[in-house]
Enzyme design. Structure first.
Site, PDB file in Angstrom:
ATOM      1  N   HIS A 274       0.629  -1.218   0.121  1.00  0.00           N
ATOM      2  CA  HIS A 274      -0.058  -0.042   0.097  1.00  0.00           C
ATOM      3  C   HIS A 274       0.995   1.369   0.034  1.00  0.00           C
ATOM      4  CE1 HIS A 274      -3.437   2.769   1.306  1.00  0.00           C
ATOM      5  NE2 HIS A 274      -2.458   3.291   1.973  1.00  0.00           N
ATOM      6  N   GLU A 275       1.851   1.246   0.969  1.00  0.00           N
ATOM      7  CA  GLU A 275       2.836   2.456   0.871  1.00  0.00           C
ATOM      8  C   GLU A 275       3.589   2.744  -0.283  1.00  0.00           C
ATOM      9  OE1 GLU A 275       1.995   4.598   3.140  1.00  0.00           O
ATOM     10  OE2 GLU A 275       0.569   3.278   4.513  1.00  0.00           O
TER      11      GLU A 275
ATOM     12  N   GLU B  15      -6.064   6.528  -1.483  1.00  0.00           N
ATOM     13  CA  GLU B  15      -5.840   5.608  -0.781  1.00  0.00           C
ATOM     14  C   GLU B  15      -6.669   4.049  -1.276  1.00  0.00           C
ATOM     15  OE1 GLU B  15      -4.379   5.238   2.399  1.00  0.00           O
ATOM     16  OE2 GLU B  15      -3.859   7.591   2.144  1.00  0.00           O
TER      17      GLU B  15
ATOM     18  N   HIS C  50       1.704   4.238  -3.245  1.00  0.00           N
ATOM     19  CA  HIS C  50       1.466   5.928  -3.047  1.00  0.00           C
ATOM     20  C   HIS C  50       2.801   6.391  -3.917  1.00  0.00           C
ATOM     21  CE1 HIS C  50      -2.050   6.541  -0.587  1.00  0.00           C
ATOM     22  NE2 HIS C  50      -1.514   5.792   0.301  1.00  0.00           N
TER      23      HIS C  50
END
Length: 269
Positions: free
Chosen positions: A134-135, A196, A138
């Site tokens: 997820h990070e 997100e 980004h």
């Protein structure tokens, strides 16, 4: 003044479109890697100097191990989809920091920090992969640069509107107040929530390509939700609600497994 402000907004809109490699859609971004990466790297180094970095532990080793596998998966994805060299300027680094915060982040250019407080929720490498994917997503999708670009545009539009109404102070004040609230709730917060959701969708694919079971993404967010604490209504939050997130991740699991299979990955840890 009004004329020049309007021209500035128009020029930024014209020159600020880039393409998201994962979606193929145009995105608002007028921050180049040459501009943002050096600053990101310097800020990361400064952060590490000012905080206690954990080394020599099983958790610290896991962060580096999982991080590298996710980075390798990203490299495979970009190369397979016609983006060879996309990650050439990235300088991957993975560190565990002694902090009780339940958080992790990835700065532009691949500089990653996990806080010690999130490790009990991760419960091992596969949980770490959920958060790591997820990070990293980004950063790969340039979400930080997009937020900076959107913030700049938000300010410019506000200035242009205020200047246009400068001859009527009462109307100008009403506009300033309404625009501040409206642009935040109606534009900036949904923009952040969309990032997100997109990072979840990219991250679950990357973790699957890296050989981690994407079903763990659902379980991790169920554990995260069980932590409790009051959250603001979704429309007033930078993040989707846990319920929204979990439901979407359940839908994404089969797609992530299908994508991994294209890279010969059919079993997961």
């Amino acid at each position: 003044m009004k004329k020049y402000a309007s021209i500035a907004v128009f020029v930024l809109l014209v020159i600020s479109c880039s393409t998201n490699p994962f979606t193929g859609k145009s995105t608002l971004n007028f921050q180049s890697n040459d501009q943002i990466f050096p600053t990101s790297f310097a800020q990361y180094d400064q952060f590490l100097k000012e905080n206690k970095v954990i080394t020599g532990t099983a958790d610290a080793a896991a962060i580096k191990r999982v991080g590298q596998r996710i980075a390798n998966a990203a490299e495979r994805w970009f190369n397979a989809n016609g983006y060879e060299g996309y990650l050439n300027d990235y300088r991957w680094e993975y560190n565990l920091v002694d902090d009780d915060a339940v958080n992790a982040w990835c700065m532009p250019g691949g500089k990653i920090v996990f806080y010690n407080g999130i490790m009990p929720i991760c419960q091992g490498d596969t949980g770490i992969a959920v958060v790591m994917g997820h990070e990293v997503a980004h950063a790969l999708a340039d979400h930080g640069a997009q937020r900076m670009s959107a913030g700049t545009l938000q300010q410019l539009v506000g200035v242009a509107g205020s200047v246009a109404l400068s001859k009527n102070p009462q109307t100008q004040q009403i506009f300033t107040q309404a625009y501040g609230i409206g642009s935040q709730v109606g534009v900036m917060l949904p923009f952040s929530r969309s990032h997100e959701t997109e990072a979840d969708a990219i991250g679950i694919r990357l973790m699957a390509i890296a050989g981690y079971n994407p079903e763990e993404a659902v379980r991790l967010w169920e554990r995260m939700s069980a932590q409790g604490g009051e959250a603001p209504p979704e429309m007033l939050s930078t993040h989707p609600s846990s319920q929204t997130r979990i439901a979407k991740l359940k839908q994404l699991v089969p797609t992530a497994k299908e994508e991994a299979a294209r890279y010969g990955v059919t079993s997961f840890q």
